[in-house]
Design an enzyme around this catalytic site. Structure first.
Site, PDB file in Angstrom:
ATOM      1  N   HIS A 178       0.803  -1.224   0.000  1.00 44.61           N
ATOM      2  CA  HIS A 178       0.000   0.000   0.000  1.00 44.61           C
ATOM      3  C   HIS A 178       0.833   1.268   0.000  1.00 44.61           C
ATOM      4  CE1 HIS A 178      -3.829  -2.086   0.581  1.00 44.61           C
ATOM      5  NE2 HIS A 178      -3.125  -2.933   1.302  1.00 44.61           N
ATOM      6  N   HIS A 188      -3.502 -12.428   0.810  1.00 44.51           N
ATOM      7  CA  HIS A 188      -2.869 -12.669   2.118  1.00 44.51           C
ATOM      8  C   HIS A 188      -3.530 -13.823   2.886  1.00 44.51           C
ATOM      9  CE1 HIS A 188      -6.100  -9.950   3.331  1.00 44.51           C
ATOM     10  NE2 HIS A 188      -5.411  -8.843   3.096  1.00 44.51           N
ATOM     11  N   ASN A 246      -5.232 -14.373   6.597  1.00 45.66           N
ATOM     12  CA  ASN A 246      -5.638 -13.089   7.142  1.00 45.66           C
ATOM     13  C   ASN A 246      -6.944 -12.624   6.505  1.00 45.66           C
ATOM     14  OD1 ASN A 246      -3.211 -12.046   8.911  1.00 45.66           O
ATOM     15  ND2 ASN A 246      -2.335 -13.041   7.111  1.00 45.66           N
ATOM     16  N   ALA A 247      -7.865 -12.150   7.343  1.00 41.36           N
ATOM     17  CA  ALA A 247      -9.181 -11.662   6.904  1.00 41.36           C
ATOM     18  C   ALA A 247      -9.992 -12.764   6.227  1.00 41.36           C
ATOM     19  CB  ALA A 247      -9.053 -10.452   5.988  1.00 41.36           C
ATOM     20  N   ALA A 288      -8.621  -3.982   8.132  1.00 42.56           N
ATOM     21  CA  ALA A 288      -8.326  -2.554   8.238  1.00 42.56           C
ATOM     22  C   ALA A 288      -9.008  -1.729   7.155  1.00 42.56           C
ATOM     23  CB  ALA A 288      -6.816  -2.337   8.190  1.00 42.56           C
ATOM     24  N   ASP A 297       6.366 -11.404   7.356  1.00 42.52           N
ATOM     25  CA  ASP A 297       7.020 -10.336   8.110  1.00 42.52           C
ATOM     26  C   ASP A 297       7.291 -10.711   9.558  1.00 42.52           C
ATOM     27  OD1 ASP A 297       4.388 -10.370   8.948  1.00 42.52           O
ATOM     28  OD2 ASP A 297       4.097  -8.203   8.864  1.00 42.52           O
ATOM     29  N   ASP A 353       2.567  -6.368   1.732  1.00 40.72           N
ATOM     30  CA  ASP A 353       1.388  -5.689   2.284  1.00 40.72           C
ATOM     31  C   ASP A 353       1.805  -4.463   3.098  1.00 40.72           C
ATOM     32  OD1 ASP A 353      -1.324  -5.290   2.571  1.00 40.72           O
ATOM     33  OD2 ASP A 353      -1.529  -6.615   4.300  1.00 40.72           O
TER      34      ASP A 353
END
Length: 383
Positions: free
Chosen positions: A61, A217, A220-221, A142, A248, A274
């Site tokens: 991003h 990803h 995640n989510a 987010a 990460d 990300d």
């Protein structure tokens, strides 16, 4: 130019000691081609180094205080320059869930940037990863719920037109109304990625059968894998979809990363960063998609504690995968170069050091994988 004595990553996915020949901005096959102009010839000694292709980040991003959704040339310039300095030669930055007029400005800025001459110290902007707004509120992460939309073919086509046809990936929650029709309509236009979704296994499999091929990803989510409700994770494995991983050290436990490589294999995994605007800067208060984010080390969170992207660039994610998660370097390099290039239709130009392709090279010290040199389009740049 010639690079000698390095362990070179080959298209076979192995390291071999061989010479790399470069003429202008391309790899060439022989010394004769590389040194046709001897007055400007250069030799680089790669002793003690791995030579790998320039990395390709298809999902990030922002960095160094800028966000792609700023929608300005200044932001793209700064991001592309930073990414090049950390070995990423091609970028496909991601949007957030925002109003259509804001996304339109982002798309127009990307189109204008791609139409200008490419500065010598900046990564190439290949296109856009459209992460919102066609996602599920229950797994918004987010993303800003105010701007969520049902999958909308007309809206997507307006945005893609504004970008000059540069939207390379679109995220979609397959359980939302209109998702299957959207996937069938746009599957030949862009990569359809299942993301920010509470989908069950059967709905995910239907989406893959209709033309989705990618997962954003992974883990995640989305709902977690369980033995009675395997969900998207298991559907992606059964459908042989390509999946993104954020290595990460925050988003996914090292054991889960190793397990993912065992399940999917290194042909189907794409390493992404990300990263958000704090990447490359000190800890502090930043923003993502208009929402405040607190950054401490590698951890970026909204004020309610929700993880909000990463504060780590792709090269550091690749290092973490190898040095802290015990992923073989051959696999990690493949997942940061070859696989993303293939995913977004770039493998004819990038992703390997094959003669005829663009000469992006990262030299990494074998001891600790520290950056030694970076070549961008055949020219050495600061790192």
């Amino acid at each position: 130019m010639i690079i000698k004595n390095a362990e070179v990553y080959t298209e076979e996915g192995k390291f071999e000691k061989r010479d790399i020949f470069i003429k202008d901005d391309k790899f060439v096959a022989t010394a004769e081609e590389a040194f046709s102009d001897t007055a400007n010839s250069q030799t680089i000694d790669g002793t003690g180094c791995y030579a790998i292709p320039g990395l390709i980040d298809i999902h990030f991003h922002g960095c160094v205080g800028h966000d792609f959704c700023d929608g300005t040339k200044e932001a793209i310039d700064a991001m592309a320059r930073y990414e090049a300095s950390v070995g990423v030669g091609v970028i496909v930055p991601a949007t957030m869930t925002l109003a259509e007029d804001t996304l339109t400005q982002v798309c127009r800025a990307a189109k204008a940037y791609r139409e200008c001459p490419l500065p010598s110290d900046q990564a190439e902007l290949w296109g856009i990863n459209m992460e919102g707004p066609f996602i599920a509120e229950s797994k918004k992460g987010a993303q800003n719920p105010e701007f969520l939309r049902k999958p909308d073919v007309e809206m997507f086509e307006r945005l893609n037109d504004a970008s000059g046809g540069a939207v390379r990936l679109v995220d979609i929650a397959p359980e939302t109304e209109g998702a299957m029709e959207f996937i069938r309509k746009e599957k030949d236009v862009t990569v359809l990625s299942l993301a920010h979704t509470a989908t069950d296994y059967d709905t995910a499999m239907e989406a893959f059968a209709n033309g989705a091929s990618h997962v954003t990803h992974l883990y995640n989510a989305m709902n977690p894998y369980t033995h009675r409700a395997p969900g998207l994770v298991s559907a992606a494995a059964d459908a042989r979809a390509e999946v993104e991983l954020i290595c990460d050290g925050v988003h996914i436990h090292p054991s889960a990363v190793r397990t993912t490589f065992k399940i999917f294999g290194d042909d189907k995994i794409i390493l992404i960063s990300d990263s958000m605007m704090a990447t490359g800067l000190e800890d502090g208060e930043y923003s993502l998609g208009g929402q405040p984010v607190k950054v401490r080390g590698n951890l970026a969170t909204l004020h309610d504690g929700t993880i909000a992207g990463s504060a780590t660039n792709l090269l550091d994610c690749m290092r973490t995968a190898v040095l802290e998660m015990n992923i073989p370097i051959e696999s990690a390099v493949k997942c940061a170069t070859v696989n993303p290039a293939k995913s977004v239709g770039l493998f004819d130009r990038y992703g390997s050091m094959t003669p005829g392709k663009v000469a992006n090279v990262v030299l990494l010290k074998k001891d600790g994988l520290k950056t030694d040199r970076i070549l961008l389009r055949g020219k050495e740049i600061s790192c």
